[in-house]
Design a protein around this motif. Sequence first.
Motif: not given
Length: 356
Positions: A267-290
């Motif tokens: 059977t063909a499968i797809s395997v995703t790897l993940s690891s526990a990390i400290a909580p963080r927030i990810e936003l798209p680059l277009s959401a920030i302003q310098e």
Amino acid sequence: MKQLTLILVTSLALIACSKEEPAPEPVRPVLSIEVTSEDQENLGRFAGTIQARYESNLGFRVPGRIARRAVDVGAEVEKGALLAVLDPTDQQNQLRAAQGDLARVQAQWINAQANARRQQALFDRGVGAQAQLDLAQTDLKTTQASLDQAKAAVDQARDQLNYAELHTDHAGIVTAWNAEAGQVVSAGQQVVTLARPDIKEAVIDLPAGLAERLPPDVVFHVAAQLDPEVNTTAIVREVEPQAQSATRTRRARLTLAEPPAAFRLGTAISVTLSSAIAPRIELPLSAIQEVDGKTRIWVIDLQNQTVQPRDVSLVSRDEQHVLLEGGVQPGERVVSAGVNSLKPGQKVKIDEDSAR
């Protein structure tokens, strides 16, 4: 006098009406995103297959030409099932030759027995010599040894004939044939691969760099490629110590937690790897302003439908996303595009698609 007063009032009214009232601030449609906190790091997705943990590479114990194959790839076989047969002509000839030698030695042994009895009788009557008796007994022992050897040769020839048939030593599934009917094979040459379907595992190829730095708490999510709803988790059983020279990958074998019934061999499968990390927030680059060396985002007040800027601290950024150290809470909604044209307190209209 009354007429003059009326004229003055009318003039003042006209002057008041002539002043233009300031136009209301336009409501700006914006794309937005709800802030979420991530506590898992995605290490990548890789393709693989379901394989048996235990496989046997079977071959004939004697050389010969394959006369026929009894099963095909994918066949399920029971213990002791016939897989293939060699042309038994050579083994049959060897058995007949061994049986002929056995018959000859048996005749010699019968003759040696008779001679030993005769010499013993003569010696007992006092007319036979001791030397003749010793010679007859020695000949009997020698013939007995030859008889035992001939019997062993027959047994060996019979075994060789039996070895012309290849049988399974356990139940399994035929996964590969490495020889065809008519092909001459040597003793021990790999002919067929038999897998045990009772213990399955996932097999993937990992980049050498990733394989060397796998976190100890890494989790493998295994899903069928054709039906992602069929899935389970797995842990690493073993990783090949050396990378393949052509692909620079190392093969990893994963032990499945609860293998679904749909996970058949191959059977063909797809395997995703993940690891526990400290909580963080990810936003798209277009959401920030310098602005003036500071990084900020625009947070939407959902009740008043307005936006306000807020300073944030970045942990990292790439070409598409940024990671925030703080400054915003999960559940808040921020503008995800067009931040450079906003003003504090400006009315906005949330795009319906982005609000879902």
